[in-house]
Structures are given as structure tokens and as C-alpha cells.
Scaffold this motif. Structure first.
Motif, PDB file in Angstrom:
ATOM      1  N   GLU A 478       0.847  -1.188   0.000  1.00 24.46           N
ATOM      2  CA  GLU A 478       0.000   0.000   0.000  1.00 24.46           C
ATOM      3  C   GLU A 478       0.884   1.240   0.000  1.00 24.46           C
ATOM      4  O   GLU A 478       1.189   1.762  -1.046  1.00 24.46           O
ATOM      5  CB  GLU A 478      -0.962  -0.025   1.199  1.00 24.46           C
ATOM      6  N   TRP A 538     -11.137  13.187   3.274  1.00 23.28           N
ATOM      7  CA  TRP A 538      -9.961  12.826   2.466  1.00 23.28           C
ATOM      8  C   TRP A 538      -9.689  13.972   1.488  1.00 23.28           C
ATOM      9  O   TRP A 538      -8.692  14.671   1.608  1.00 23.28           O
ATOM     10  CB  TRP A 538     -10.196  11.488   1.750  1.00 23.28           C
ATOM     11  N   TRP A 593     -13.281   6.471   9.472  1.00 24.89           N
ATOM     12  CA  TRP A 593     -12.614   5.202   9.176  1.00 24.89           C
ATOM     13  C   TRP A 593     -12.163   4.453  10.433  1.00 24.89           C
ATOM     14  O   TRP A 593     -11.471   5.015  11.281  1.00 24.89           O
ATOM     15  CB  TRP A 593     -11.418   5.504   8.269  1.00 24.89           C
ATOM     16  N   GLU A 742      -2.726   0.726  13.087  1.00 21.22           N
ATOM     17  CA  GLU A 742      -3.810   1.164  12.209  1.00 21.22           C
ATOM     18  C   GLU A 742      -5.163   1.013  12.901  1.00 21.22           C
ATOM     19  O   GLU A 742      -6.055   1.828  12.716  1.00 21.22           O
ATOM     20  CB  GLU A 742      -3.787   0.310  10.942  1.00 21.22           C
ATOM     21  N   MET A 758      -6.051  -6.164   6.430  1.00 22.09           N
ATOM     22  CA  MET A 758      -5.833  -4.745   6.711  1.00 22.09           C
ATOM     23  C   MET A 758      -5.453  -4.568   8.168  1.00 22.09           C
ATOM     24  O   MET A 758      -6.297  -4.330   9.019  1.00 22.09           O
ATOM     25  CB  MET A 758      -7.094  -3.935   6.385  1.00 22.09           C
TER      26      MET A 758
HETATM   27  C1  RAM Z   1      -6.589   2.179   4.117  1.00 20.93           C
HETATM   28  C2  RAM Z   1      -5.376   3.008   4.274  1.00 20.93           C
HETATM   29  C3  RAM Z   1      -5.568   4.378   4.790  1.00 20.93           C
HETATM   30  C4  RAM Z   1      -6.968   4.868   4.782  1.00 20.93           C
HETATM   31  C5  RAM Z   1      -7.775   4.257   3.687  1.00 20.93           C
HETATM   32  C6  RAM Z   1      -9.221   4.693   3.663  1.00 20.93           C
HETATM   33  O1  RAM Z   1      -6.345   1.199   3.178  1.00 20.93           O
HETATM   34  O2  RAM Z   1      -4.458   2.305   5.044  1.00 20.93           O
HETATM   35  O3  RAM Z   1      -5.014   4.549   6.062  1.00 20.93           O
HETATM   36  O4  RAM Z   1      -6.942   6.248   4.657  1.00 20.93           O
HETATM   37  O5  RAM Z   1      -7.744   2.874   3.720  1.00 20.93           O
END
Ligand code: RAM
Length: 889
Positions: A478, A538, A593, A742, A758
Motif C-alpha cells: 500500500e 480525504w 474510518w 492502524e 488490513m
Molecule cells: C486504508 C489506508 C488508509 C486509509 C484508507 C481509507 O487502506 O491504510 O489509512 O486512509 O484505507
């Protein structure tokens, strides 16, 4: 005294293309109340001739000026001095330099060259460890070289160089510069950065050799997670473009440029890819290939292939380069049952390893795999890297000892698994930390070691993810420049480091990724396969980031350069949402998110619409666009009104009733005054009901501590900081984290790892609380209307801590705060740079008893009492060092 001179926010930049560079300086003084009366800047050519004189400028608050002289000449060094006059008439001066680059794409004559791509190498059948080569169709790196004669050692030599791909370039066998992963990542379809180097000391009389290696990098390697493409997002093979300019003592000049008379060969680097890793076959090394006496017709060398001549997209890089900034020793090396070793560097980071290998026979393979965590069995965990192999391979040559460090890749990792060696000492393997070399500007520490560790983890998240562009994560397939991540983390990033030039560079990509309709993207640089239209929060980064940079650095050009794009974005949202509730064209609408409690999408989107419209209006006002200021100001007011009508009840309840809904409404000042207390009350209840705890995702998390603090509930912000169950900041640290995760629950002992699809362990977004550690806990802030730290706000929030301190190199000079609470006495030290003023809020049970330097504040020199509040005294001070003491239980 002026110090820390910068040009375009960089110290002594070599090769700038900005025609009117910003020259700036910081100020220090040992004397209380010192303030500059004015300044004078003079710019001179190398021969001493004056090029520009600002004349005396009577501006006591200025710490920068735009160059205003005649057009700068290309490839020319200018020396400049700033002279600052104190209020007492005394002057102090400091000197620096900057050097222009090519200034215009038309100044170039070089061509893009490479190894003829139609000539296929004989590639050995893949063996164990060459998986990436076999599976992914990666190609060997390319070597390019050109011998040239210099009649005499030049008085000046400059190398201007870039690649479609990555380059490393050498003069007579010596590597030029220390930039890594150069030329960096841009949307190469729009612009390609070049770098300039002073190579005067490397060029000799007689025979010389200019030699480079180029690899795929972002240009033709794997980028992001778009599985439809086998690498090659921008092009299919790497290319080099370079010009070496030699200036001789008699004033004559020579240029050695990339063109068809260079030679090319396949490199012993069998492949190098940012995501997959690098494989170096030392059996294929030809020592001396980069030296002037190298045989010109050596085996494997061909005439270089001219791939293209388009130079129109070349621009000087504006951001600091990625560098190998520090090294981490191996903390432990553990032999593995099945052979090989597991190395723990004790810190999650972005970079690679340097390995010294001994006792290998030619053809022996050493394979280095990288990972952020260990699985239950103590083995390297790599499932969360998705398709990124993150594997480096050394194939031994004949040397008794080999030092291996890959050059054209990087990984996000804490652990490395090394196989193929019979022994490995901790001293033989080192972690090499790579990141954009943004000068570190902030320090924070407090009496709670957990909070200090959090600050460290946040800082490592910044280091790991400011690699050319601000990325979401450094490890998996990514590593994209996600806009919201950057936007929410920016205030923290700005306190940790000087990121002005770094973000100036990235904002070109943000603008470049804007659609003709005005939609900012979700990622920048733009990338096929990642939905183009910006989601709420965003796309809004295209407005929020320039505004915040303007506030921190006081440089109006952040607004001038971005205002048209900001307006186009707000117009885009407005055009598709004429009823002012943002529900159409929300892109992939990521909402808040990864929030444990979701916030209604239209509430969140409309809040951002109002915020972007309001900031665009303020930006227009700053740059003097009155019409736009009025138009966006009116739009912002209408969106706020619509927000309240649609989403807010008469007692201040916001639709959705989530923490993030209240945080957005309060932080973005969307509510009429009479609804604020109700909203604050409900927010506090929600926080209390959760534990106290937080239920926010990426967009809410950075706002929670500042908003609670701004509305009198710093106690709750402290409670969130101390919490150790998920979701909380300290929970990951209790479970081995050395960077921010994350997800709040990336790993739990009950459930193990979160879904591997993820689950990054090095994502800075949730670390955006870092800002409040400086601003709230240590109390180092600027006042709401202030820019460039002209008007400071010193307002520490002690909570249950017994001390905290912060230092920050602002554009104006050093600001610092430090407080302790001991035996009922609160002591606060403050340093204010010359030209700044500060309002200091001193928490105390006895406002009348507050002293400064041992003297009652009313009598203390340079201190004036500004008022009292509940359990606090407010004072106004000018520059200098102060020590307040107050009674506080
Ligand atoms: C994920 C990314 C990122 C986020 C997006 C929406 O894949 O890691 O942090 O901004 O999604």
C-alpha cells in the motif's frame, strides 16, 4: 541574533527553481523583552556583487522576506545576509546561501537513457529465494556510464540528475550525495523532480567516469495494491537523465549529458522493487566498472538506448531528500529451530538492514525477510504485508567478507529473519532507518513514562511514514499518500519536525491529483486503481493542509499556491449538493474510518463541507481575494445553518449522537453559541459512558483531546490518555507496540491478530493525539488567530501529572515550556522568542500569590497581569525566559 537561515524552508538548498525564493531566519536573545525593530536582507553573487537589497524594513514581527531583485540566473550560487536591528538600535547579522537549479525545463539538453529493453538477459532459472523474480517478472537494474576527459580539475562541478525510476550515481567510483530512493515519488506524468549535487571535489584532471545504477522504484515497480498491474504504473523500464556541468578556471564550461554515447549493462542487482525487495548477485559484480580506467568494451556493455527526450516535466525537488537518518543495533539475535536467525531491532521502522556476511561460497544465498510482529509460535509474521514480499536476497561472490545493504528498496519492520548463514552475531546486522530528512523540531516529555512512550511511538510513526510522501503505512502493498491520514496527523507532524518543505512538495501532488471537475483525490500522488474522487475528510485535506501549514509557518504562499484548487474543491462539493447537505459525490465515503462507533455519513460529510468552505474563505481573505472571501464565507455560513437545521436538536444533540459527530460540530465551529453547552455536555457524557473512553476513528481521534480541553474538560482528555483497554492509545503499547497501530485492536490476547487483509502496526493516523501532548499537556501553543507563532498561548493542563515539558523550534525561534508540580507548588518555565508575545495561563489555587522569578507578578519586569479565571491567573509576556511559581494542590 538571527540564526537558522532558510531559503524555501531549507537550509542552504542547492538547485532551487523558485524564481522568488522565500528567505527566512529565526531569532534568539538572552534579554527579556527583546524585540527586533526591523531587518535588512542583501543578496550577493559569488563575486560579491550586490544583486538585491531589501533596504531597511521596519517590521518588528517579520522573520522572512521574498526575494524581490532581478531575475535569478540558472545554476548560480547566491549569498545572502540578514541584518536584524534591535529596538535599542544594535544590529546582528547572519549569512547563508542558496543556489539556483536549471530554472526552466528548456535549459536541459540531456536525454532519457537506459539499457535497450529489447535485449533480454539470460536469466538463470530461479532458485530458492528468487521467488520475486520468478513470480513478478521483475527485471535486473541497469548500469549506465560515460567516460569523459577534464582538461583540468574544474573550479565548480554540478550534477543535475533524475530518473524515471530510482538512481544512484557516482563520479569516479564515489557515490554522489546521500539521497536515498531519489528522485522520489511524483506523478511522473505531470512532473519529475531532479536533484542537484556539488561534485567539484570529485572531478579530476584527465580521465573521469560518471556511472549510475537505475532501478524500477515507483516508476515501473510495484506500487500500492492494484493487482491488475504487474508493476509498471507509470512506465515499463527505468531511465536516467543527467547533466554534469563543469566550470573551468578560464570561465569556459563543459556539459556531460546523458545521450546515446553512454554505455549500458545489466546490473548484478537482479531485481529491486519497493514492495518485493532486492536481490544482489555478487558473482556478477565487475569491480571497477565505475572507475575511469574501466575497459570501455567490457563484457556485457552496449551502447545505451535513448528512450525519450521529453524534458518538459522536470522540476527541482522542493522537499528534503530521504536519507539514512540513523541506525538501530540488533537487540537480539535468536537461532531458529529450522536454521536461520530471527533478529529483533526493538523498534518498528522503515528502512532496511545492513548485513556483514562471512564464510560464504560463491552462489550461496542469504535471504532476509522482514516483518512487524511474531506469531504465536514466535516466528516472523508476514500475513499482514499482503502481496509485498519484503524479501532481500544476497547471492555471494568470492569474497571472504561481504557487506550487503539493498539500495533500491525499503521495508516496514521490526524483525528480520535471516537464512543462509551458519552464524550471525548481533554486531553483524544493523537496522538502517530511512525517512525524508525533515529537521526534527520538537521535544516532549512528561512525568508519566507511558505517555512518553506514546509520544515516542507517534514520532516513530512519523519517521516511518514520511518517506518521500506522507504514506499511510510503510510495510504492506500500500504505502500510499492517503489524504485523510496526512490531514489528521499534520498538526502533530508540524510540532515534531519542520515539515514545511516536505508538505510543499506533496501539495503539488495533491493539486496534480485534482480532477478537472475540482475533486481532490483520496491519494496523492494519483494512482490508477484507487478511486479518484475524494471522500469527505480525504479530499478536504486539499484545503485543511495548506491552511494549517500557513498557520504554523506563517508563509502565505501555502495559500497562494493552493487557493484556486481549494476553491475548485468547494465548488465541486457545492455543485453536486445544492441543498448544502453533502450526500452526493462522496467518493468511496470512508466515513470515520475504523471507528468503533460509526457516525452518520451525511453529518460527517456536511461538517467537512462547512469547514472547507470556511477555511477557503479565510485563505482568500489572507491572499486579498475579497470577492472569493465573501462568497465562500457566505457559503460556509449557509452550510453551518443547514447543518444545524438538519442535524442538531434544540438542546444541542447532534444526529447520530456519536463522539465524532460532536467533535466535528465543535472543532469546526458549526453550532450557534447557544447550542454549544448542550453539545459539550453530551460529548462529555458519551466519553464518560464509554469508560471514560473513545469511540472515534481516523477523523474524530485527533479532535477529541483538543475539543474536550477547549471546552473545559481537560480532565476527560487526561482520562483518555491514561486508559489502557482498547480502544485506547496505551493499549497497543501494553502489547509490544513501538509505533501506533492502524486499528485500535490490531492484536488482542483473546483473539490474536486482526484480519491480515488490513492490519498495519505502523500507521500514524490514530496517533494524531500527539498534537495535544505539546499543546495541552505541556501547554505549548499559538493563539487561535496567530500565524507563525507570533502570538503564543501557554496553557498547560497538568491533570494528575507531576510535570511536563516541550521545546519547539518555531519559524520565529525556540519556544519552550516546562512545568512541575511538587508539594503544592506549581512551577512553570517559559521561553518566548524575540518578536513574539505570549499569554500565559498559570493554574493556581491562589491567583493573587503568583510570582515570577520570585517577585510578585505585578512587580515582575516584562510581565503584566491579564486577568483571572477559575483556578488560574493569566499574564502577558514578551520575549525572554520566565519562571512562574504558584500555589496548586
Ligand atoms: C486504508 C489506508 C488508509 C486509509 C484508507 C481509507 O487502506 O491504510 O489509512 O486512509 O484505507
Amino acid at each position: 541574533m538571527p540564526y537558522g537561515l532558510r531559503c524555501e524552508h531549507r537550509a542552504e538548498p542547492l538547485g532551487i527553481d523558485e524564481p522568488e525564493p522565500l528567505l527566512s531566519w529565526r531569532l534568539s536573545s538572552g534579554r527579556r523583552g527583546d524585540a527586533p525593530g526591523g531587518f535588512r536582507v542583501r543578496v550577493r553573487a559569488e563575486d560579491g556583487a550586490q544583486v538585491w537589497d531589501s533596504g531597511p524594513v521596519d517590521d518588528p514581527s517579520a522573520v522572512s522576506v521574498r526575494y524581490g531583485g532581478p531575475a535569478l540566473r540558472p545554476r548560480t550560487r547566491y549569498r545572502w545576509t540578514v541584518e536584524v536591528t534591535g529596538t535599542d538600535g544594535a544590529t546582528a547579522r547572519e549569512e547563508s546561501w542558496f543556489e539556483t537549479g536549471m530554472l526552466s525545463p528548456s535549459a536541459w539538453s540531456a536525454a532519457w537513457i537506459t539499457h535497450d529493453p529489447s535485449v533480454q538477459d539470460v536469466v538463470d532459472a530461479p532458485e530458492e529465494g528468487e521467488v520475486a523474480l520468478a513470480d513478478h517478472g521483475l527485471q535486473p537494474a541497469v548500469r549506465l556510464r560515460r567516460a569523459f576527459e577534464a582538461p583540468a580539475a574544474p573550479v565548480a562541478a554540478r550534477l543535475y540528475v533524475t530518473a524515471r525510476g530510482l538512481y544512484e550515481i557516482r563520479v569516479n567510483g564515489t557515490r554522489v550525495g546521500d539521497a536515498e530512493l531519489a528522485p522520489g515519488w511524483t506523478d511522473y506524468r505531470d512532473r519529475i523532480d531532479y536533484q542537484a549535487y556539488d561534485v567539484t571535489g570529485l572531478v579530476r584532471t584527465g580521465a573521469n567516469m560518471l556511472a549510475a545504477t537505475i532501478a524500477d522504484g515507483w516508476w515501473s515497480g510495484f506500487v500500492g495494491f492494484d493487482e491488475r498491474r504487474s508493476g509498471a504504473h507509470y512506465g515499463t523500464f527505468p531511465q536516467l537523465l543527467a547533466e554534469l556541468h563543469l566550470v573551468h578556471a578560464d570561465g569556459s564550461a563543459d556539459v556531460v549529458a546523458t545521450c546515446g554515447d553512454w554505455q549500458s549493462a545489466r546490473s548484478p542487482v537482479r531485481y529491486a522493487d519497493l514492495l518485493m525487495g532486492e536481490c544482489h548477485d555478487l558473482r556478477r559484480e565487475t569491480p571497477g566498472w565505475d572507475l575511469p580506467d574501466a575497459g570501455h568494451d567490457g563484457e556485457g556493455w552496449r551502447t545505451a538506448w535513448v528512450a525519450a527526450t521529453d524534458r518538459s516535466r522536470l522540476t527541482a525537488s522542493v522537499a528534503p531528500p530521504v536519507r539514512a537518518v540513523r541506525e538501530l543495533p540488533a537487540r537480539t539475535v535468536t537461532p531458529l529451530a529450522g536454521g536461520g536467525f530471527l533478529v529483533d531491532f526493538g523498534q518498528n521502522f522503515a528502512g532496511r538492514v545492513r548485513l556483514t556476511a562471512r564464510g560464504l561460497a560463491p552462489g550461496d544465498r542469504v535471504v532476509i525477510r522482514h516483518g512487524e510482529a511474531l506469531d504465536e509460535a514466535g516466528a516472523l509474521y508476514t500475513a499482514n504485508l499482503r502481496t509485498a514480499d519484503a524479501t532481500d536476497v544476497l547471492i555471494a561472490g568470492g569474497d571472504a567478507e561481504t557487506v550487503f545493504e539493498p539500495r533500491f528498496t525499503y521495508h516496514g519492520f521490526r524483525y528480520a529473519e535471516v537464512t543462509g548463514l551458519s552464524a550471525l552475531d548481533a554486531g553483524d546486522i544493523t537496522g538502517v532507518v530511512l525517512h525524508s530528512d525533515t529537521p526534527w523540531a520538537g521535544e516532549f516529555t512528561c512525568s508519566d513514562p507511558d505517555v512518553d512512550r506514546l509520544h515516542e511511538a507517534i514520532s516513530w510513526g512519523q519517521r516511518s511514514n514520511f518517506v518521500g510522501v506522507p504514506t499511510d503505512c510503510p510495510q504492506r502493498d500500500e504505502r500510499l499518500g492517503w489524504l485523510a491520514d496526512a490531514q489528521v496527523f499534520l498538526p502533530t507532524a508540524c510540532l515534531n519536525a519542520d515539515v514545511a518543505a516536505f508538505f510543499d512538495g506533496w501539495l503539488r501532488e495533491v493539486r496534480g491529483a485534482q480532477s478537472p471537475d475540482g475533486a481532490f483525490g483520496n491519494v496523492a500522488p494519483r494512482l490508477a486503481g484507487v478511486s479518484d474522487e475524494g471522500a469527505p475528510g480525504w479530499g478536504d485535506a486539499g484545503v485543511l493542509v495548506p491552511w494549517h501549514l500557513y498557520r504554523v509557518y506563517g508563509d502565505e504562499r501555502f495559500l497562494e499556491r493552493n487557493l484556486d484548487a481549494m476553491c475548485a474543491w468547494v465548488d465541486h462539493v457545492h455543485r453536486h449538493n445544492p441543498d448544502l447537505v453533502w450526500s452526493n459525490r462522496t467518493g468511496p465515503h470512508f466515513a470515520d474510518w475504523l471507528a468503533p462507533t460509526p457516525t452518520p455519513r451525511d453529518v460527517l460529510a456536511t461538517a467537512y463541507f462547512a469547514r472547507s468552505a470556511a477555511l477557503t474563505a479565510r485563505a482568500a481573505e489572507v491572499v486579498g481575494s475579497e470577492e472569493a472571501a465573501a462568497r465562500y464565507g457566505a457559503l460556509a455560513a449557509h452550510v453551518r445553518k443547514t447543518f444545524t437545521e438538519r442535524f442538531v436538536s434544540a438542546d444541542g444533540r447532534v444526529h447520530g449522537d456519536t463522539q465524532t459527530a460532536y467533535l466535528l460540530a465543535l472543532a469546526f465551529e458549526l453550532l450557534p453559541d447557544d447550542l454549544v453547552p448542550g453539545a459539550v455536555r453530551r460529548l462529555a457524557e458519551l466519553v464518560e459512558e464509554a469508560g471514560p473512553g473513545l469511540t472515534t476513528g481516523f477523523l474524530g481521534v485527533g479532535l477529541i483531546a483538543p475539543v474536550l480541553d477547549a471546552h473545559g474538560r481537560a480532565d476527560l482528555a487526561h482520562a483518555l490518555l491514561r486508559r489502557t483497554d482498547p480502544p485506547s492509545w496505551l493499549y497497543p503499547l501494553r502489547h509490544g507496540a513501538t509505533t501506533v497501530w492502524e486499528r485500535w485492536d490490531g492484536y488482542t490476547p483473546e483473539r490474536g491478530f486482526q484480519a491480515a487483509a488490513m492490519n498495519s502496526f505502523n500507521h500514524y493516523a490514530l496517533g494524531s493525539v500527539g498534537e495535544w501532548l505539546y499543546r495541552g499537556v505541556a501547554g505549548l501553543d499559538q493563539a487561535p488567530g496567530s500565524t507563525g507563532y507570533r502570538e503564543l498561548l501557554i496553557r498547560p493542563r497538568p491533570g494528575a501529572l507531576s510535570g511536563a515539558s516541550a521545546r519547539y523550534e518555531s519559524v520565529r525561534g525556540l519556544v519552550s515550556t516546562g512545568w512541575t508540580r511538587r508539594d503544592g507548588v506549581f512551577e512553570l518555565r517559559v521561553a518566548v522568542p524575540p518578536g513574539a508575545t505570549a499569554t500565559v495561563h498559570i493554574p493556581t489555587d491562589d491567583p493573587a500569590g503568583v510570582r515570577e522569578g520570585g517577585t510578585p507578578v505585578a512587580d515582575a519586569p516584562g510581565v503584566s497581569v491579564a486577568g483571572t479565571g477559575p483556578r488560574e491567573l493569566r499574564c502577558r509576556i514578551g520575549s525572554g525566559d520566565y519562571r512562574f511559581t504558584a500555589a496548586l494542590q
